[in-house]
Design a protein around this motif. Structure first.
Motif, short mmCIF file in Angstrom:
data_model
loop_
_atom_site.label_atom_id
_atom_site.label_comp_id
_atom_site.label_asym_id
_atom_site.label_seq_id
_atom_site.Cartn_x
_atom_site.Cartn_y
_atom_site.Cartn_z
N ALA A 30 60.07 15.46 74.29
CA ALA A 30 60.57 17.11 73.86
C ALA A 30 59.09 17.21 72.78
N PHE A 31 58.25 16.39 72.23
CA PHE A 31 56.23 16.73 71.87
C PHE A 31 55.90 15.81 72.07
N PRO A 32 54.66 15.76 72.06
CA PRO A 32 53.33 14.58 71.97
C PRO A 32 54.46 13.38 70.70
N LEU A 85 48.86 14.48 60.27
CA LEU A 85 50.85 14.97 60.51
C LEU A 85 50.40 14.19 61.83
N HIS A 86 50.37 15.36 62.56
CA HIS A 86 50.13 15.54 64.63
C HIS A 86 49.38 14.50 64.39
N TYR A 87 49.07 13.89 64.18
CA TYR A 87 48.10 12.27 65.12
C TYR A 87 48.64 11.56 66.45
N VAL A 93 56.30 6.75 62.87
CA VAL A 93 56.37 6.72 64.67
C VAL A 93 57.06 8.07 64.19
N ASP A 94 57.03 9.51 64.56
CA ASP A 94 57.40 10.65 65.32
C ASP A 94 58.10 11.09 66.13
N ILE A 95 58.49 10.87 66.53
CA ILE A 95 59.41 11.30 68.23
C ILE A 95 60.54 12.23 68.50
N ALA A 132 65.49 16.22 69.84
CA ALA A 132 65.97 15.29 68.86
C ALA A 132 63.99 15.18 67.56
N ASP A 133 64.06 14.60 66.49
CA ASP A 133 62.86 14.75 65.90
C ASP A 133 63.30 14.00 64.80
N LEU A 134 62.52 12.73 65.03
CA LEU A 134 63.21 11.64 64.41
C LEU A 134 61.60 10.49 63.61
N GLY A 171 61.02 20.55 56.22
CA GLY A 171 61.92 20.68 57.49
C GLY A 171 61.97 22.09 58.50
N HIS A 172 62.56 21.99 59.23
CA HIS A 172 62.98 22.85 60.85
C HIS A 172 63.87 22.81 61.06
N PHE A 173 64.43 24.33 61.85
CA PHE A 173 65.69 24.29 62.82
C PHE A 173 65.28 23.19 63.89
N VAL A 180 61.44 22.47 69.83
CA VAL A 180 62.08 20.97 68.43
C VAL A 180 61.26 21.69 67.14
N HIS A 181 60.43 22.96 67.33
CA HIS A 181 60.39 24.11 66.19
C HIS A 181 61.41 25.14 66.93
N ASP A 182 62.62 24.70 65.82
CA ASP A 182 63.17 25.48 67.14
C ASP A 182 63.32 27.35 66.35
N ILE A 234 65.08 16.74 58.24
CA ILE A 234 65.21 17.18 56.56
C ILE A 234 64.12 16.00 56.66
N GLU A 235 63.13 16.62 56.65
CA GLU A 235 61.57 15.56 56.77
C GLU A 235 60.26 15.34 55.72
N PRO A 236 60.56 15.12 54.24
CA PRO A 236 59.80 14.30 53.67
C PRO A 236 58.33 13.51 54.06
N ILE A 280 59.53 10.10 56.61
CA ILE A 280 61.17 10.25 56.57
C ILE A 280 61.84 11.09 57.73
N GLU A 281 62.45 11.19 58.17
CA GLU A 281 62.65 12.72 59.15
C GLU A 281 63.84 11.76 59.96
N ASP A 282 64.90 13.44 59.51
CA ASP A 282 66.67 13.00 60.09
C ASP A 282 66.70 13.61 60.45
N1 GLY Z 1 58.42 16.58 64.74
C1 GLY Z 1 57.16 16.47 64.31
C2 GLY Z 1 56.81 18.30 63.65
O1 GLY Z 1 58.37 17.94 63.06
O2 GLY Z 1 55.88 18.71 63.10
#
Ligand code: GLY
Ligand code: MN
Length: 430
Positions: A243-245, A257-259, A274-276, A285-287, A357-359, A364-366, A382-384, A397-399
């Protein structure tokens, strides 16, 4: 499982009916109008990604196509580049005219004269688009409004806007006829149906499996890209895509943040963020999980980890319809500001340097208007995080959550995040 489980075509037909109704309700002059939607273009060296709103309204993954809906006579003409028999020799066979009923189209037509190759590009010639251009010129001369994706203020819909500019250079008075409907479609896309949730769930499932596999592989001496390779292998081997790098960020880069260079060797005493996210039939998905390379958190790492986890739990318990993801004018009901306040009490708010967080959905960033409060049907992350570059220590941590009438349901709750459980999973390889 099958690689793609397409939604029923009727879903896309119904979405177009809903869109027409929304446009007619908002713009009385639309009874005489046209809706014009464009697919993205394909480039040999990149994996094709369809424009998400085009996909949302058509279910069609073909590049360089277009859909023209006439609101006056309720016809729907789907336009394809005229590749003759070129394209099916190089890529695949495009949609056939006899499939028009299946998709709910009145007709399937060529954009124009035969194209030179098997791909169409944004510098298309007037000849290649002559049929569409001639028709548009007639509508414009009749002063009929054209509803399309043409937001002016941000980086959205770049390819669409490029196509519009190209067309504007080829026919008269086109730009003046355009009315942007990106906000209307964003509003529709925000509320996820059960069928969409099933696809989101599959993307989340694949991503959770990849996290579990990678947690068992993390070990000092391995390279970040080895983790990335396993993750992306798992995505593809289970019917998904990327879905994203993928972010596999160890040591100091856990605070970036986006390394996604992902080229360093893992060392004991480091954390690795690990943000995948897998994509499954266009849904993302974005976890994120943060792992100790040694398999055991140091006291300091655990202290920070637990604060981030508590913040996430607090926000997840707070999230419900009527709250905002972020709204600086309603801080007491803004999840972002509530998270900041929570972290301020712990002394770490200045180290939380991104949004809460985001939609989540087809992108992925809807899409979705952040100024509209959360409502049932929204899917959010939700990803503090706390990022301490001076200590080479970053934790995120992101769910993924589904907003329902009385709160938020975690769609990824099966993926462990308690530090003891993370250590237990990792014990196998350390
Ligand atoms: N998973 C990367 C971001 O939400 O920006
Ligand atoms: Mn995210």
């Amino acid at each position: 499982m099958p690689r793609i489980e397409k939604l029923n075509n009727q879903i896309y037909i119904d979405r177009r009916i809903a869109l027409k109704e929304k446009i007619l309700a908002q713009y009385p002059e639309a009874q005489n109008g046209i809706i014009l939607l464009f697919a993205n273009f394909e480039q040999e060296q990149n994996i094709f990604k369809q424009d998400s709103s085009f996909y949302y309204l058509t279910g069609i993954n073909e590049p360089a196509t277009a859909l023209l809906l006439d609101l006056a006579d309720d016809t729907a003409i789907f336009y394809m580049p005229n590749f003759g028999d070129q394209r099916k020799k190089w890529v695949k066979i495009a949609i056939n005219n006899d499939e028009k009923n299946l998709y709910g189209f009145t007709d399937i037509a060529y954009l124009g004269e035969p194209c030179t190759g098997y791909q169409c590009h944004p510098f298309f010639s007037a000849n290649e688009y002559s049929n569409l251009l001639n028709r548009l010129q007639i509508y414009i001369d009749q002063k009929r409004p054209i509803y399309t994706f043409n937001p002016q203020r941000n980086s959205a819909y770049l390819e669409q806007r490029f196509i519009l500019q190209r067309i504007n250079s080829l026919i008269n008075n086109f730009a003046e006829s355009l009315i942007d409907i990106s906000a209307l479609v964003a509003q529709m896309r925000r509320k996820k149906t059960t069928a969409e949730l099933e696809l989101l769930y599959k993307a989340i499932d694949i991503t959770m499996e990849s996290h579990l596999a990678v947690a068992r592989m993390i070990k000092a001496g391995k390279y970040e890209y080895e983790m990335q390779a396993l993750i992306e292998y798992m995505f593809i081997a289970t019917g998904g895509s990327i879905a994203f790098p993928s972010i596999v960020a160890s040591g100091k880069d856990s605070t970036v943040l986006h390394y996604h260079d992902n080229n360093k060797v893992l060392e004991d005493n480091q954390l690795v963020v690990v943000d995948i996210g897998a994509e499954y039939n266009h849904y993302c998905a974005d976890l994120t999980r943060t792992y100790p390379v040694s398999g055991k958190f140091t006291d300091r790492q655990r202290e920070i980890y637990e604060i981030v986890l508590e913040t996430q739990e607090f926000i997840a318990n707070t999230a419900q319809p009527g709250y905002w993801l972020a709204n600086k004018d309603q801080k007491d009901k803004s999840l972002h500001h509530i998270a900041q306040e929570f972290l301020e009490e712990k002394g770490y708010n200045t180290y939380f340097i991104h949004g809460i967080g985001h939609f989540l959905g087809l992108d992925v960033h809807d899409v979705g208007d952040y100024m509209q409060p959360l409502a049932p049907g929204d899917v959010i992350t939700i990803e503090p995080g706390i990022y301490l570059p001076d200590e080479d220590l970053g934790v995120r941590i992101e769910d993924n959550y589904w907003i329902v009438e009385d709160g938020a349901i975690c769609l990824s709750e099966e993926l462990p995040k308690q530090p003891d459980v993370i250590e237990e999973i990792m014990r196998i390889n350390n």
